[in-house]
Design a protein around this motif. Structure first.
Motif, PDB file in Angstrom:
ATOM      1  N   ILE A 103      -0.363  -3.697  -2.189  1.00  0.00           N
ATOM      2  CA  ILE A 103       0.255  -5.027  -2.227  1.00  0.00           C
ATOM      3  C   ILE A 103       1.765  -4.912  -2.044  1.00  0.00           C
ATOM      4  N   GLU A 104       2.386  -3.979  -2.755  1.00  0.00           N
ATOM      5  CA  GLU A 104       3.838  -3.798  -2.636  1.00  0.00           C
ATOM      6  C   GLU A 104       4.226  -3.390  -1.224  1.00  0.00           C
TER       7      GLU A 104
ATOM      8  N   GLU B  88       8.673  -8.735   4.174  1.00  0.00           N
ATOM      9  CA  GLU B  88      10.113  -8.968   4.044  1.00  0.00           C
ATOM     10  C   GLU B  88      10.860  -8.423   5.256  1.00  0.00           C
TER      11      GLU B  88
ATOM     12  N   ARG C  56      -2.151  -2.071  -6.292  1.00  0.00           N
ATOM     13  CA  ARG C  56      -0.770  -2.514  -6.510  1.00  0.00           C
ATOM     14  C   ARG C  56       0.160  -1.916  -5.453  1.00  0.00           C
ATOM     15  N   GLU C  57      -0.035  -0.612  -5.147  1.00  0.00           N
ATOM     16  CA  GLU C  57       0.784   0.051  -4.121  1.00  0.00           C
ATOM     17  C   GLU C  57       0.570  -0.609  -2.758  1.00  0.00           C
TER      18      GLU C  57
ATOM     19  N   GLU D 112       4.005  -6.488   0.919  1.00  0.00           N
ATOM     20  CA  GLU D 112       5.138  -7.393   0.678  1.00  0.00           C
ATOM     21  C   GLU D 112       6.402  -6.859   1.337  1.00  0.00           C
ATOM     22  N   LYS D 113       6.597  -5.542   1.283  1.00  0.00           N
ATOM     23  CA  LYS D 113       7.782  -4.952   1.908  1.00  0.00           C
ATOM     24  C   LYS D 113       7.746  -5.151   3.424  1.00  0.00           C
TER      25      LYS D 113
END
Length: 159
Positions: free
Chosen positions: A14-15, A22, A11-12, A18-19
């Motif tokens: 993936i986040e 962006e 999860r970390e 994504e950051k």
């Protein structure tokens, strides 16, 4: 490492990805805006200088010393400040139009890429079906030949 720990680590990751995406998208948009502004300035240098002067005068007219000068200068200074403000607004509208044009071009490019991907998928499916058909024909032919060979061998053995 437990499955919960693995999930948390995933999860970390993936986040973080994504950051990064962006930030990259924001940087790309900023770069595109800068390139558009540079192209506009190169194409319209006099209009750019006039716009900068107009915006400066408009901002100056909004300050206390600027209003004092406008009162002393009378109607002509007020008209000039209004014209500068109108020109500044026109320049802002034009920049918005350029941004919308860029967005439209990106949408067109995305649609074109999607159409190409759909076409490639259709072609791939067609060739896969064609290969499967040929394989089936070859298998049936081989089966018939093998059957004939077996029959021929049996008939020779029995005679």
């Amino acid at each position: 490492m437990t499955s919960d720990e693995k999930r948390a680590e995933l999860r970390e990751k993936i986040e973080a990805g994504e950051k990064r995406n962006e930030e990259r998208a924001l940087a790309d948009r900023a770069r595109d805006a800068a390139e558009s502004a540079t192209e506009f300035v190169k194409a319209h240098p006099i209009a750019t200088i006039g716009g900068a002067i107009a915006i400066g005068l408009a901002i100056g007219a909004m300050t206390k010393p600027g209003r004092r000068v406008a009162r002393r200068g009378g109607v002509l200074a007020t008209l000039f400040a209004d014209a500068a403000l109108a020109y500044g607004m026109h320049a802002i509208d034009r920049a918005g139009d350029l941004a919308r044009d860029g967005q439209d071009k990106l949408e067109d490019l995305g649609e074109s890429m999607a159409a190409s991907a759909r076409s490639a998928r259709r072609d791939t499916a067609y060739f896969a079906d064609k290969a499967a058909d040929r394989t089936g024909v070859a298998a049936r032919s081989a089966s018939r030949k093998a059957g004939r060979t077996v029959r021929n061998l049996r008939s020779r053995i029995t005679h």
